[in-house]
Enzyme design. Structure first.
Site, PDB file in Angstrom:
ATOM      1  N   GLU A 101     -15.980  14.946 -45.596  1.00 50.15           N
ATOM      2  CA  GLU A 101     -16.204  15.507 -46.852  1.00 50.15           C
ATOM      3  C   GLU A 101     -17.625  15.009 -47.336  1.00 50.15           C
ATOM      4  OE1 GLU A 101     -16.851  17.934 -48.299  1.00 50.15           O
ATOM      5  OE2 GLU A 101     -15.363  18.825 -50.003  1.00 50.15           O
ATOM      6  N   ASP A 102     -18.348  15.842 -47.908  1.00 51.38           N
ATOM      7  CA  ASP A 102     -19.498  15.169 -48.587  1.00 51.38           C
ATOM      8  C   ASP A 102     -18.996  14.431 -49.909  1.00 51.38           C
ATOM      9  OD1 ASP A 102     -19.101  17.644 -49.975  1.00 51.38           O
ATOM     10  OD2 ASP A 102     -21.280  18.073 -50.069  1.00 51.38           O
ATOM     11  N   ASP A 105     -14.677  15.815 -56.194  1.00 49.46           N
ATOM     12  CA  ASP A 105     -15.209  16.027 -57.340  1.00 49.46           C
ATOM     13  C   ASP A 105     -13.908  16.338 -58.184  1.00 49.46           C
ATOM     14  OD1 ASP A 105     -17.349  16.260 -59.436  1.00 49.46           O
ATOM     15  OD2 ASP A 105     -17.165  18.521 -59.266  1.00 49.46           O
ATOM     16  N   LYS A 133     -16.337  11.231 -57.222  1.00 49.47           N
ATOM     17  CA  LYS A 133     -16.526  11.238 -58.595  1.00 49.47           C
ATOM     18  C   LYS A 133     -15.180  11.092 -59.406  1.00 49.47           C
ATOM     19  CE  LYS A 133     -20.572  14.149 -58.658  1.00 49.47           C
ATOM     20  NZ  LYS A 133     -21.124  15.473 -59.148  1.00 49.47           N
ATOM     21  N   PHE A 154     -24.778  15.252 -61.330  1.00 47.34           N
ATOM     22  CA  PHE A 154     -24.977  16.030 -60.014  1.00 47.34           C
ATOM     23  C   PHE A 154     -26.024  15.420 -59.198  1.00 47.34           C
ATOM     24  CE2 PHE A 154     -26.195  19.915 -57.653  1.00 47.34           C
ATOM     25  CZ  PHE A 154     -24.853  20.209 -57.668  1.00 47.34           C
ATOM     26  N   VAL A 155     -25.547  15.369 -57.980  1.00 44.74           N
ATOM     27  CA  VAL A 155     -26.600  14.748 -56.864  1.00 44.74           C
ATOM     28  C   VAL A 155     -26.837  15.603 -55.780  1.00 44.74           C
ATOM     29  CG1 VAL A 155     -25.493  12.320 -57.255  1.00 44.74           C
ATOM     30  CG2 VAL A 155     -24.238  13.736 -55.797  1.00 44.74           C
TER      31      VAL A 155
HETATM   32  P1  IMP Z   1     -14.338  19.873 -55.795  1.00 50.75           P
HETATM   33  O1  IMP Z   1     -13.409  20.857 -55.384  1.00 50.75           O
HETATM   34  O2  IMP Z   1     -14.555  20.155 -57.395  1.00 50.75           O
HETATM   35  O3  IMP Z   1     -13.702  18.641 -55.564  1.00 50.75           O
HETATM   36  O4  IMP Z   1     -15.928  19.935 -55.428  1.00 50.75           O
HETATM   37  C1  IMP Z   1     -16.168  19.695 -54.094  1.00 50.75           C
HETATM   38  C2  IMP Z   1     -17.579  20.249 -53.551  1.00 50.75           C
HETATM   39  O5  IMP Z   1     -18.396  20.612 -54.830  1.00 50.75           O
HETATM   40  C3  IMP Z   1     -18.077  19.295 -52.903  1.00 50.75           C
HETATM   41  O6  IMP Z   1     -17.807  19.312 -51.541  1.00 50.75           O
HETATM   42  C4  IMP Z   1     -19.551  19.613 -52.776  1.00 50.75           C
HETATM   43  O7  IMP Z   1     -20.204  20.652 -51.901  1.00 50.75           O
HETATM   44  C5  IMP Z   1     -19.690  20.152 -54.545  1.00 50.75           C
HETATM   45  N1  IMP Z   1     -19.901  19.336 -55.262  1.00 50.75           N
HETATM   46  C6  IMP Z   1     -19.481  18.449 -56.093  1.00 50.75           C
HETATM   47  N2  IMP Z   1     -20.282  17.794 -56.845  1.00 50.75           N
HETATM   48  C7  IMP Z   1     -21.519  17.981 -56.238  1.00 50.75           C
HETATM   49  C8  IMP Z   1     -22.618  17.413 -56.711  1.00 50.75           C
HETATM   50  O8  IMP Z   1     -23.168  16.228 -57.521  1.00 50.75           O
HETATM   51  N3  IMP Z   1     -23.882  17.940 -55.953  1.00 50.75           N
HETATM   52  C9  IMP Z   1     -23.698  19.086 -55.287  1.00 50.75           C
HETATM   53  N4  IMP Z   1     -22.653  19.325 -54.935  1.00 50.75           N
HETATM   54  C10 IMP Z   1     -21.320  18.953 -55.310  1.00 50.75           C
HETATM   55 MG    MG Z   2     -18.866  20.671 -50.155  1.00 54.12          MG
END
Ligand code: IMP
Ligand code: MG
Length: 179
Positions: A101-102, A105, A133, A154-155
């Protein structure tokens, strides 16, 4: 479409990323040293560069597959609803799986995707996330391996986008809105 002006400040250099990927691959190899074949699953689209670098450092028999879950669209905020847009091509029952996963969050994407993959009963299922994060977490979940913990910014870059832009940057930078 991006309708706001922004600049990108470098946060993690290409060199730092490469060094970290090498170490992650070493730890993953140690963990899966006895695997017959490891299915490395990239979560599209943000992980495509990370997975490409990671598997080339991973001295194990690997297979590569991809999964696409719904993303934030053009927003910088999570919708908290996660759907599978594109499923794996291969079966993972009884197999060793590494989900790549990238960014973790809020944790919703990862927990949802893991729940789906677990129903398929892989032998082992671990997660490698490039970025984490922790301050944004809403669901108590952590990757088995994390590249870098970053603050609540935000990256973009190294595969990660803002409204589909900036994935091709070789480094990871934070987005600073200027208008
Ligand atoms: P989560 O479901 O909130 O954990 O979000 C995870 C997904 O949101 C990641 O796989 C990213 O694709 C996207 N995401 C979260 N933070 C960022 C960011 O800072 N930049 C770009 N995409 C993000
Ligand atoms: Mg993603």
């Amino acid at each position: 479409m991006v309708d706001r002006n922004y600049v990108i400040d470098e946060m993690i250099s290409a060199k730092q990323i490469a060094a970290r990927v090498e170490l992650l691959a070493r730890e993953i190899k140690t963990h899966f040293h006895d695997t017959q074949q490891l299915v490395v699953v990239g979560l599209l689209r943000g992980s495509f560069i990370f997975i490409a670098d990671l598997v080339r450092e991973l001295d194990l028999p690997v297979e590569v597959d991809f999964l696409e879950a719904s993303s934030y669209g053009n927003s910088t905020e999570s919708s908290r609803e996660v759907r599978i847009l594109k499923d794996l091509r291969g079966e993972i029952a009884g197999r060793d799986v590494l989900l790549v996963e990238d960014i973790v969050d809020t944790g919703y994407t990862l927990s949802h995707v893991l729940a789906i993959l677990r129903t398929r009963e892989p032998a082992r299922l671990e997660v490698c996330a490039l970025l984490d994060k922790p301050s944004r977490r809403e669901i108590d979940i952590k990757a088995s391996w994390t590249g870098f913990e970053i603050p609540d910014e935000f990256v973009v870059g190294y595969g990660i986008d803002y409204a589909q832009r900036n994935r091709n940057l070789p480094f990871i930078g934070s987005v600073r809105f200027t208008g």
